[in-house]
Design a protein around this motif. Structure first.
Motif, PDB file in Angstrom:
ATOM      1  N   TRP A 104      29.137-114.949  55.716  1.00  0.00           N
ATOM      2  CA  TRP A 104      29.298-116.357  55.059  1.00  0.00           C
ATOM      3  C   TRP A 104      28.474-116.522  53.796  1.00  0.00           C
ATOM      4  CZ3 TRP A 104      25.937-120.680  54.650  1.00  0.00           C
ATOM      5  CH2 TRP A 104      26.385-121.877  54.088  1.00  0.00           C
ATOM      6  N   PHE A 105      27.220-116.095  53.928  1.00  0.00           N
ATOM      7  CA  PHE A 105      26.335-116.665  52.849  1.00  0.00           C
ATOM      8  C   PHE A 105      26.704-115.492  51.504  1.00  0.00           C
ATOM      9  CE2 PHE A 105      22.712-114.420  50.652  1.00  0.00           C
ATOM     10  CZ  PHE A 105      21.783-115.801  49.918  1.00  0.00           C
ATOM     11  N   LEU A 106      26.898-114.283  51.747  1.00  0.00           N
ATOM     12  CA  LEU A 106      27.232-113.281  50.611  1.00  0.00           C
ATOM     13  C   LEU A 106      28.487-113.727  50.120  1.00  0.00           C
ATOM     14  CD1 LEU A 106      26.428-109.831  52.147  1.00  0.00           C
ATOM     15  CD2 LEU A 106      25.249-111.128  50.278  1.00  0.00           C
ATOM     16  N   PHE A 107      29.550-114.181  50.865  1.00  0.00           N
ATOM     17  CA  PHE A 107      30.763-114.174  50.139  1.00  0.00           C
ATOM     18  C   PHE A 107      31.301-115.662  50.197  1.00  0.00           C
ATOM     19  CE2 PHE A 107      30.688-110.174  52.028  1.00  0.00           C
ATOM     20  CZ  PHE A 107      30.646-109.242  50.959  1.00  0.00           C
ATOM     21  N   ARG A 108      30.463-116.646  50.654  1.00  0.00           N
ATOM     22  CA  ARG A 108      31.063-118.029  50.598  1.00  0.00           C
ATOM     23  C   ARG A 108      30.244-119.027  49.651  1.00  0.00           C
ATOM     24  NH1 ARG A 108      35.023-116.280  50.892  1.00  0.00           N
ATOM     25  NH2 ARG A 108      36.603-116.225  52.442  1.00  0.00           N
ATOM     26  N   THR A 109      28.720-118.546  49.477  1.00  0.00           N
ATOM     27  CA  THR A 109      27.812-119.408  48.903  1.00  0.00           C
ATOM     28  C   THR A 109      27.499-119.030  47.426  1.00  0.00           C
ATOM     29  OG1 THR A 109      25.641-118.167  49.734  1.00  0.00           O
ATOM     30  CG2 THR A 109      26.833-119.833  51.280  1.00  0.00           C
ATOM     31  N   ARG A 110      26.781-119.920  46.548  1.00  0.00           N
ATOM     32  CA  ARG A 110      26.531-119.380  45.202  1.00  0.00           C
ATOM     33  C   ARG A 110      25.253-118.874  45.370  1.00  0.00           C
ATOM     34  NH1 ARG A 110      27.063-122.190  39.934  1.00  0.00           N
ATOM     35  NH2 ARG A 110      25.757-121.053  38.959  1.00  0.00           N
ATOM     36  N   ALA A 111      24.308-118.846  46.281  1.00  0.00           N
ATOM     37  CA  ALA A 111      23.154-118.183  46.259  1.00  0.00           C
ATOM     38  C   ALA A 111      23.554-116.499  46.885  1.00  0.00           C
ATOM     39  CB  ALA A 111      22.416-118.878  47.446  1.00  0.00           C
ATOM     40  N   GLY A 112      24.623-116.537  47.697  1.00  0.00           N
ATOM     41  CA  GLY A 112      25.004-115.128  48.017  1.00  0.00           C
ATOM     42  C   GLY A 112      25.919-114.505  46.856  1.00  0.00           C
ATOM     43  N   LEU A 113      26.563-115.255  45.882  1.00  0.00           N
ATOM     44  CA  LEU A 113      27.164-114.755  44.527  1.00  0.00           C
ATOM     45  C   LEU A 113      26.153-114.382  43.821  1.00  0.00           C
ATOM     46  CD1 LEU A 113      29.413-114.226  42.993  1.00  0.00           C
ATOM     47  CD2 LEU A 113      29.535-116.573  41.985  1.00  0.00           C
ATOM     48  N   THR A 114      24.938-115.152  43.585  1.00  0.00           N
ATOM     49  CA  THR A 114      23.943-114.389  42.809  1.00  0.00           C
ATOM     50  C   THR A 114      23.230-113.449  43.333  1.00  0.00           C
ATOM     51  OG1 THR A 114      23.598-116.987  42.526  1.00  0.00           O
ATOM     52  CG2 THR A 114      21.803-115.596  41.809  1.00  0.00           C
ATOM     53  N   LEU A 115      22.971-113.365  44.341  1.00  0.00           N
ATOM     54  CA  LEU A 115      22.322-112.171  45.060  1.00  0.00           C
ATOM     55  C   LEU A 115      23.052-110.995  44.963  1.00  0.00           C
ATOM     56  CD1 LEU A 115      20.390-111.638  48.299  1.00  0.00           C
ATOM     57  CD2 LEU A 115      22.215-110.347  48.098  1.00  0.00           C
ATOM     58  N   ARG A 116      24.679-111.088  45.027  1.00  0.00           N
ATOM     59  CA  ARG A 116      25.397-109.786  44.910  1.00  0.00           C
ATOM     60  C   ARG A 116      25.249-109.619  43.293  1.00  0.00           C
ATOM     61  NH1 ARG A 116      30.933-110.788  45.929  1.00  0.00           N
ATOM     62  NH2 ARG A 116      30.657-113.016  46.093  1.00  0.00           N
ATOM     63  N   SER A 117      25.365-110.562  42.394  1.00  0.00           N
ATOM     64  CA  SER A 117      25.352-110.363  40.999  1.00  0.00           C
ATOM     65  C   SER A 117      24.079-109.289  40.631  1.00  0.00           C
ATOM     66  CB  SER A 117      25.605-111.633  40.136  1.00  0.00           C
ATOM     67  OG  SER A 117      24.228-112.144  40.037  1.00  0.00           O
ATOM     68  N   VAL A 118      22.975-109.664  41.148  1.00  0.00           N
ATOM     69  CA  VAL A 118      21.961-109.009  40.877  1.00  0.00           C
ATOM     70  C   VAL A 118      21.801-107.624  41.042  1.00  0.00           C
ATOM     71  CG1 VAL A 118      19.267-108.747  41.369  1.00  0.00           C
ATOM     72  CG2 VAL A 118      20.352-111.184  40.820  1.00  0.00           C
ATOM     73  N   GLY A 119      22.470-107.367  42.370  1.00  0.00           N
ATOM     74  CA  GLY A 119      22.614-106.131  42.886  1.00  0.00           C
ATOM     75  C   GLY A 119      23.740-105.180  42.109  1.00  0.00           C
ATOM     76  N   ASP A 120      24.528-105.837  41.523  1.00  0.00           N
ATOM     77  CA  ASP A 120      25.633-105.255  40.768  1.00  0.00           C
ATOM     78  C   ASP A 120      25.166-104.981  39.304  1.00  0.00           C
ATOM     79  OD1 ASP A 120      28.215-104.457  40.130  1.00  0.00           O
ATOM     80  OD2 ASP A 120      28.689-106.090  38.779  1.00  0.00           O
ATOM     81  N   SER A 121      24.778-105.789  38.524  1.00  0.00           N
ATOM     82  CA  SER A 121      24.012-105.527  37.209  1.00  0.00           C
ATOM     83  C   SER A 121      22.876-106.432  37.219  1.00  0.00           C
ATOM     84  CB  SER A 121      24.968-105.718  36.014  1.00  0.00           C
ATOM     85  OG  SER A 121      24.404-105.742  35.044  1.00  0.00           O
ATOM     86  N   GLN A 122      21.588-105.897  37.030  1.00  0.00           N
ATOM     87  CA  GLN A 122      20.372-106.510  36.963  1.00  0.00           C
ATOM     88  C   GLN A 122      20.269-107.137  35.519  1.00  0.00           C
ATOM     89  OE1 GLN A 122      17.789-103.709  38.703  1.00  0.00           O
ATOM     90  NE2 GLN A 122      17.719-102.425  36.855  1.00  0.00           N
ATOM     91  N   ASN A 123      20.598-106.165  34.886  1.00  0.00           N
ATOM     92  CA  ASN A 123      20.332-106.668  33.189  1.00  0.00           C
ATOM     93  C   ASN A 123      21.464-107.957  32.846  1.00  0.00           C
ATOM     94  OD1 ASN A 123      18.405-104.639  32.596  1.00  0.00           O
ATOM     95  ND2 ASN A 123      19.923-103.207  32.536  1.00  0.00           N
ATOM     96  N   SER A 124      22.406-107.760  33.291  1.00  0.00           N
ATOM     97  CA  SER A 124      23.463-108.993  33.169  1.00  0.00           C
ATOM     98  C   SER A 124      23.035-110.404  33.771  1.00  0.00           C
ATOM     99  CB  SER A 124      24.854-108.543  33.530  1.00  0.00           C
ATOM    100  OG  SER A 124      25.574-107.782  32.912  1.00  0.00           O
ATOM    101  N   ALA A 125      22.534-109.983  34.970  1.00  0.00           N
ATOM    102  CA  ALA A 125      22.064-111.158  35.654  1.00  0.00           C
ATOM    103  C   ALA A 125      20.803-111.637  34.921  1.00  0.00           C
ATOM    104  CB  ALA A 125      21.611-110.674  36.941  1.00  0.00           C
ATOM    105  N   HIS A 126      19.802-110.751  34.429  1.00  0.00           N
ATOM    106  CA  HIS A 126      18.543-111.278  33.583  1.00  0.00           C
ATOM    107  C   HIS A 126      18.985-112.008  32.299  1.00  0.00           C
ATOM    108  CE1 HIS A 126      14.858-111.547  31.955  1.00  0.00           C
ATOM    109  NE2 HIS A 126      15.107-110.850  30.991  1.00  0.00           N
ATOM    110  N   THR A 127      19.889-111.484  31.852  1.00  0.00           N
ATOM    111  CA  THR A 127      20.504-112.020  30.429  1.00  0.00           C
ATOM    112  C   THR A 127      21.077-113.301  30.891  1.00  0.00           C
ATOM    113  OG1 THR A 127      21.521-110.022  30.375  1.00  0.00           O
ATOM    114  CG2 THR A 127      21.661-111.398  28.305  1.00  0.00           C
ATOM    115  N   LEU A 128      21.578-113.624  31.904  1.00  0.00           N
ATOM    116  CA  LEU A 128      22.334-115.071  32.416  1.00  0.00           C
ATOM    117  C   LEU A 128      21.050-115.993  32.691  1.00  0.00           C
ATOM    118  CD1 LEU A 128      25.702-114.519  34.143  1.00  0.00           C
ATOM    119  CD2 LEU A 128      25.152-115.051  31.554  1.00  0.00           C
ATOM    120  N   GLY A 129      19.945-115.355  32.762  1.00  0.00           N
ATOM    121  CA  GLY A 129      19.031-116.238  33.176  1.00  0.00           C
ATOM    122  C   GLY A 129      18.705-116.475  34.837  1.00  0.00           C
ATOM    123  N   ILE A 130      19.282-115.424  35.423  1.00  0.00           N
ATOM    124  CA  ILE A 130      19.016-115.465  36.952  1.00  0.00           C
ATOM    125  C   ILE A 130      17.413-114.806  37.289  1.00  0.00           C
ATOM    126  CG2 ILE A 130      19.773-114.402  39.327  1.00  0.00           C
ATOM    127  CD1 ILE A 130      22.768-114.588  37.576  1.00  0.00           C
ATOM    128  N   GLY A 131      16.916-115.325  38.233  1.00  0.00           N
ATOM    129  CA  GLY A 131      15.517-114.904  38.459  1.00  0.00           C
ATOM    130  C   GLY A 131      15.586-113.468  39.295  1.00  0.00           C
TER     131      GLY A 131
END
Lengths: 536, 306
Positions: free
Chosen positions: B155-182
């Motif tokens: 539920w967390f990974l696929f249904r919440t915003r925090a989970g989406l953010t976590l997956r995004s960090v794993g997919d592309s750390q540089n893109s995530a950083h550019t978007l201002g994700i910690g």
């Protein structure tokens, strides 16, 4: 306007349209230092509502650094920023977005494994329902003429569409200022026109746009004001409508750029040095494009260019021609008549071919190896004497490195550095020079001047033409139509893994190439016929 | 019938530690960090849980002790790899060695002492269902927790915003950083969660599976959990399939050895590993799905430029 030291020195005046928009973002005296290098030296720029403001400069002039500072991705060492007259510190991209600054990145900042909706959600603040957002994306993207499928996974989408996601993501943040870094480099002419429409609409709505591009014709056509940077400083401001592409280029480089000279090719009766015969290859991965029955001959003395939007099989075609991937039949690829389709890349190099791949850092050169070592990597098997009974002749490789540095004007901070320390344009000169130095009979080059500034690009293009005129066959794969028209004797277009017949460059128009790129061979044919009857 | 129930109940017990450790590591890897120290965190969790339970006399406090120990060891890993940017593979291996060594030292005085077994909790009504009630609803709290974890993580990974953010960090750390994700902050939290899960899995071994402390009692389960995450192509529900399959074949081959079919026992002991691998390879045939689910920045060090 034209409030500049250098312009008054050289006597250039840069009067232009009166800038009437409200002052939105003003940067004053921005300085950014990386180690010993001053990337931005007291840079000032002001961006106004309703204006498309071009930011021009060579590679390494400091444009990207400035833009990252404006977007909060880098911290300046000095200088001030004001937004609507209020001094602000933009300490993170989130902060920039809160103010109303959006950015469309040159190197996509997308997440390949996520859907379009998820990608956009990540950039939007607050709680939101993905379903509502998907509806909104569908609506807004269609409204601006950039339709998107919200459920698609980014990895499955071609670059043109990815660019759209970046733009729509930016639009949904309802920004007052949009920063665009080379937005058209991956678009077809038609897609670019569509983008310009969107930009015009945005400025009519009062949005400000900061526009970075190496394509000066484009800048001249759509931008209202231009700031030109050189070596980290602002050297000039002007109204691009009053300039020509050549004068803009001169301001960027600080000197005249040599025109490319191209004598007509006498290759019509030359022999085929590179031939590709009925070449097909299945997709070799989930995101790869299958090649369908490709035919192409490149004769001695000519430059043939393959146009196409990225992701239509260019990379796959390059791999099969270079031998990174073997074909099913030996006679699918012929170099000087010898079937090499089943041979590896070194065998093909020994047959007289040379290859420059698209990705220079990581594919064309190993980032952590010195330049001399990178020379050995492509030339160890070519009887250049770099390897003697299994041992590397480092001395000879270093001599070659010095020669390339001098011959191809590769600029570096100290001698024989690691490949990763070179700027993009200089590294490109190096990887191209490394192959040209061998004087190959066949040269296949993918994106010869990607991200390279006008001066360096002109010199690379001239060298390609010179190589061909000296009797070699040159095959160029490029997405840059200006480049293709500048150097190609014949042009073919690749679309979804199919290659159109190569035709004389004089018979091709941008419109026709654009249609072929989009896979509308029928319409392209009609367009050609129409022109023919018209001419008759 | 009773025999079948008894066997299946032991399968659940054998599968639970793998499931918990794997689901924790799945979250870590989804954030782009590869922590090879699962085995070390598990064994530390096992010994600390056992010791805490012995000292306090309460196995539930023992569970908390195991979780805390696993999380503490993972914090060490996080500081080294995320803040000091050491190599993740080497640091993870070192963590395993450290955990095995430390657990031996801590557990020296506890060898051979009978442990306190976690009691089964019967869930009213549901446990009266014939067959399934006995298997699923008369278990100890860690089994229930394991299912809650899988459901919660999915539920967390696929249904919440925090989970989406976590997956995004794993997919592309540089893109995530550019978007201002910690990026670093999210990875810290993920690594701590993974450590806590590994500690809990260890606690299950020393408080429920075999209530005692034996040196090196994890016996490679941490490595199996790591393999399960990869073979399950980073999808939580597939981790259940893998963990239970492994548990089932483990128990099955024990019974087969007892009955003595004339098959060499070494082969039977290897069977669970073989079977799990084959089945998970078969279900991850869809390369496109695997590619989309693989965290693209897995194991890459992240240093933001500022």
């Amino acid at each position: 306007m034209g409030r500049d030291t250098e312009s008054s020195k050289s006597g250039e005046t840069a009067a232009g349209r009166l800038r009437t928009g409200d002052l939105l973002l003003q940067a004053h005296g921005i300085t950014k230092r990386f180690g010993d290098i001053l990337a931005n030296d007291k840079v000032s720029i002001d961006l106004r509502a309703g204006e498309i403001h071009a930011l021009l400069g060579e590679n390494g002039a400091g444009k990207s650094t400035l833009v990252k500072i404006l977007y909060g991705a880098l911290e300046p060492n000095g200088g001030t920023l004001s937004w609507n007259g209020q001094q602000v510190a933009i300490s993170s991209p989130a902060e920039a977005r809160k103010l109303g600054i959006g950015m469309v990145f040159q190197h996509f900042s997308l997440f390949e494994a996520l859907t379009v909706t998820e990608n956009i959600a990540l950039a939007l603040p607050g709680r939101l329902s993905l379903r509502d957002l998907a509806d909104k994306i569908r609506r807004v993207s269609a409204d601006y003429g950039l339709p998107l499928d919200p459920g698609a996974i980014v990895a499955d989408l071609p670059v043109g569409i990815r660019q759209r996601i970046e733009i729509v993501r930016c639009l949904l943040q309802e920004p007052k200022l949009i920063i665009m870094d080379e937005p058209t480099s991956v678009l077809t002419p038609q897609e670019s026109d569509q983008l310009f429409e969107t930009l015009k609409r945005l400025t009519d709505e009062g949005c400000a746009i900061l526009y970075i591009s190496h394509r000066l014709e484009e800048v001249q056509r759509i931008c209202h004001h231009a700031t030109i940077m050189r070596h980290g400083k602002v050297v000039m401001e002007c109204d691009p409508a009053l300039e020509t592409p050549a004068s803009l280029a001169r301001m960027m480089v600080g000197a005249d750029i040599k025109d490319i000279t191209r004598e007509a090719s006498s290759a019509t009766e030359g022999e085929d040095r590179l031939a590709i015969v009925d070449l097909s290859a299945p997709a070799d991965g989930p995101f790869s494009v299958p090649l369908k029955s490709i035919h192409l001959q490149v004769k001695a003395g000519e430059v043939v260019a393959i146009a196409g939007i990225a992701g239509n099989g260019q990379g796959e075609l390059f791999d099969v021609i270079s031998g990174e991937r073997l074909s099913d039949r030996a006679d699918a690829v012929l170099i000087d008549g010898a079937p090499v389709g089943r041979k590896g890349i070194n065998a093909r190099r020994r047959a007289g071919a040379a290859y420059v791949p698209e990705e220079r850092l990581g594919h064309g050169a190993v980032p952590g190896l010195k330049l001399s070592e990178n020379i050995i990597l492509t030339r160890h098997a070519t009887r250049d004497g770099l390897v003697l009974s299994g041992f590397l002749d480092r001395g000879k490789a270093e001599e070659l490195e010095k020669k390339l540095k001098a011959d191809f004007d590769v600029r570096m901070s100290h001698d024989n550095p690691e490949a990763r320390s070179l700027s993009g344009g200089n590294l490109q000169k190096f990887v191209v020079g490394r192959e040209l130095d061998r004087n190959p009979g066949v040269l296949v080059i993918n994106q010869p001047t990607w991200g390279v500034d006008a001066g360096a690009a002109a010199s690379i293009r001239q060298q390609l033409i010179d190589l061909a005129r000296a009797g070699s066959a040159v095959l160029v794969i490029s997405q840059d139509l200006d480049e293709i028209f500048e150097i190609a004797d014949r042009i073919a277009v690749i679309s979804r893994g199919e290659l159109s017949a190569a035709e004389a460059a004089e018979k091709m128009t941008r419109e026709r190439i654009g249609l072929l790129m989009g896979g509308h061979a029928g319409e392209a044919g009609k367009a050609a016929e129409g022109r023919a009857t018209h001419a008759a | 019938m009773d025999l079948a129930v008894a066997i299946i109940v032991t399968v659940v017990t054998a599968a639970t530690p793998l499931l918990i450790a794997a689901i924790g590591e799945l979250v870590v890897e989804r954030s782009g960090v590869l922590n090879l120290g699962v085995e070390g965190m598990m064994v530390i969790g096992a010994v600390v849980a056992f010791a805490t339970a012995q000292t306090t006399g309460d196995p539930y406090i023992g569970i908390l002790g195991g979780i805390a120990a696993g999380a503490f060891l993972s914090l060490l890993f996080a500081v080294l790899t995320l803040t000091l940017v050491t190599n993740q593979v080497a640091t993870g291996l070192a963590l395993t060695l450290l955990g095995l060594g430390m657990s031996g030292a801590i557990g020296e005085g506890y060898v051979g002492i009978p442990g306190i077994k976690l009691q089964a909790i019967e869930i009213p009504l549901l446990s009266d269902i014939p067959f399934f009630g006995d298997i699923l609803f008369k278990q100890d709290i860690i089994v229930y927790l394991s299912f809650a974890l899988v459901a919660g993580v999915t539920w967390f990974l696929f249904r919440t915003r925090a989970g989406l953010t976590l997956r995004s960090v794993g997919d592309s750390q540089n893109s995530a950083h550019t978007l201002g994700i910690g990026v670093i902050r999210i990875r810290y939290l993920a690594v701590l969660f993974g450590g806590a899960c590994a500690g809990l899995a260890g606690a299950q071994l020393s408080l429920a599976y075999t209530p005692q402390w034996v040196e090196n009692m994890t016996a490679g389960r941490g490595w199996i959990a790591l393999a399960l995450v990869v073979f399950a192509s980073w999808r939580p529900l597939r981790v259940i399939v893998g963990a239970y399959l492994f548990g089932a074949v483990t128990i099955g081959q024990l019974h087969a050895q007892a009955l003595g079919f004339g098959i060499p026992s070494q082969f039977l002991s290897a069977l669970p590993y073989l079977a799990t691998m084959i089945v998970l390879v078969i279900i991850s045939r869809d390369r496109r799905l695997t590619l989309v689910n693989t965290p693209a920045s897995l194991g890459q060090p992240f240093v933001p430029d500022r």
